[in-house]
Design an enzyme around this catalytic site. Structure first.
Site, mmCIF file in Angstrom:
data_model
loop_
_atom_site.group_PDB
_atom_site.id
_atom_site.type_symbol
_atom_site.label_atom_id
_atom_site.label_comp_id
_atom_site.label_asym_id
_atom_site.label_seq_id
_atom_site.Cartn_x
_atom_site.Cartn_y
_atom_site.Cartn_z
ATOM 1 N N HIS A 44 0.841 -1.200 0.000
ATOM 2 C CA HIS A 44 0.000 0.000 0.000
ATOM 3 C C HIS A 44 0.879 1.254 0.000
ATOM 4 O O HIS A 44 0.448 2.320 -0.448
ATOM 5 C CB HIS A 44 -0.906 0.035 1.241
ATOM 6 C CG HIS A 44 -1.949 -1.040 1.257
ATOM 7 N ND1 HIS A 44 -1.700 -2.310 1.725
ATOM 8 C CD2 HIS A 44 -3.241 -1.026 0.853
ATOM 9 C CE1 HIS A 44 -2.801 -3.037 1.619
ATOM 10 N NE2 HIS A 44 -3.746 -2.286 1.092
ATOM 11 N N ASP A 103 -4.515 -6.118 -8.166
ATOM 12 C CA ASP A 103 -4.756 -5.475 -6.880
ATOM 13 C C ASP A 103 -4.896 -3.982 -7.176
ATOM 14 O O ASP A 103 -4.722 -3.537 -8.315
ATOM 15 C CB ASP A 103 -3.613 -5.772 -5.906
ATOM 16 C CG ASP A 103 -4.035 -5.640 -4.441
ATOM 17 O OD1 ASP A 103 -5.127 -5.090 -4.190
ATOM 18 O OD2 ASP A 103 -3.283 -6.076 -3.553
#
Length: 346
Positions: free
Chosen positions: A177, A249
């Protein structure tokens, strides 16, 4: 033509979001905690989306259990995946509880008219900050067994499954992230250990979709798996024989920044072999992609991709009131909530 999954800003649907969702490139959306106030509100939001957007949309969420559970108040507090093996001694009881958790999660989500929760996590081990107790266990055999049971529960409730994060995110310390992680282990180790749960579940036809990691495996390829033809075409499609859908993702994550701007990231992910692209928390990036992404694909490839998308919609629908009065749901709620409370206090 549909390929993109986007997000919403708040707890109600705005007209400009309706227009984005109706764009031909948009296949669906993903819901987050910011979209949730309580159960009646989220149910009303999903109903509003279904009524106002004039095409079928794949509505998704991350409702794994444990710390990754976007909807909490009014829903079963699902246990972290690590808790099954860590807290339950009897192997058969571990599997039974994992199956109950998979069913409970999927039944509750489909009762909201949500198609898909991105689960299960197939990563090994708990050292990676981004994964931690989202992982069932640190050894491949246990992950396979527990994930297989969880999947059986999801399928029984009519929900498709997504194995993530291929070929394995568990052995990098960095959080994708926030940055692009590198896994410097020899390829032989990855193939002997991390890839095994994916390989075995694919062989048993238990995975409807796979989500690759934003991780660079330096002994294998110089691109993150989410943008790697080696991982998605050579290994996943050809070597493992996977015929289901491949999600990127979130291309808004810092870990995907290695691949360039948002349009370039999308192009690379599609070219590498992704069917569906997640782009979240980047409204300007979504507009850039919708305005500039060109899908240069053959008719057979387009039709195959759309067919894979169709397999991801829910197969059953539960009525919330009826569901929550069943003996199965009531027993599961008590058992799973107690397990999560025990895990949090351990």
């Amino acid at each position: 033509m549909s390929t993109l999954l986007i997000d919403l800003k708040g707890q109600t649907l705005r007209q400009e979001e309706v227009e984005l969702l109706e764009h031909p490139l948009v296949a669906g959306l993903i819901l987050f905690t910011r979209n949730f106030y309580d159960r009646p509100q989220i149910q009303a939001l999903v109903k509003d989306i279904r009524q106002r957007v004039k095409k079928p949309l794949l509505i998704t969420v991350d409702q794994e259990g444990g710390r990754v559970q976007r909807f909490r108040d009014g829903f079963t507090k699902l246990p972290a995946m690590q808790s099954f093996a860590a807290l339950i001694q009897e192997p058969e009881q571990q599997l039974a509880t994992a199956k109950e958790a998979g069913w409970q999660m999927a039944a509750e989500m489909t009762a909201l008219d949500i198609d898909l929760s991105f689960a299960p996590v197939l990563d090994l081990g708990h050292e990676c900050k981004a994964i931690g107790d989202r992982s069932f266990c640190s050894d491949a055999e246990s992950v396979f067994r527990l994930a297989s049971a969880f999947i059986d529960g999801m399928h029984a409730a009519g929900m498709a499954t997504t194995g993530k994060h291929f070929p394995g995110h568990g052995h990098v310390l960095a959080d994708s992230h926030l940055e692009t992680p590198f896994d410097n282990r020899p390829s032989a180790v990855i193939f002997e250990r991390d890839i095994r749960p994916f390989q075995r579940l694919i062989a048993q036809n238990k995975l409807n979709a796979v989500m690759p990691a934003h991780v660079i495996y330096t002994d294998c390829d110089d691109q993150p798996a989410s943008g790697s033809k080696y991982w998605l075409q050579d290994i996943l499609r050809r070597k493992l024989g996977f015929h289901g859908a491949v999600f990127s993702d979130d291309l808004g994550m810092k870990g995907a920044g290695f691949m360039g701007d948002f349009v370039t990231r999308s192009e690379k992910a599609l070219s590498a072999g992704c069917d569906l692209l997640l782009l979240c928390n980047e409204p300007d990036g979504v507009v850039q992609v919708l305005d500039n992404l060109k899908l240069n694909e053959s008719r057979p490839h387009f039709e195959a991709r759309q067919q894979r998308l169709k397999t991801l919609f829910k197969k059953k629908s539960f009525n919330w009131t009826e569901l929550t009065q069943t003996e199965k749901w009531l027993k599961n709620t008590q058992k799973l909530t107690a397990l999560q409370a025990q895990w949090q206090s351990s």
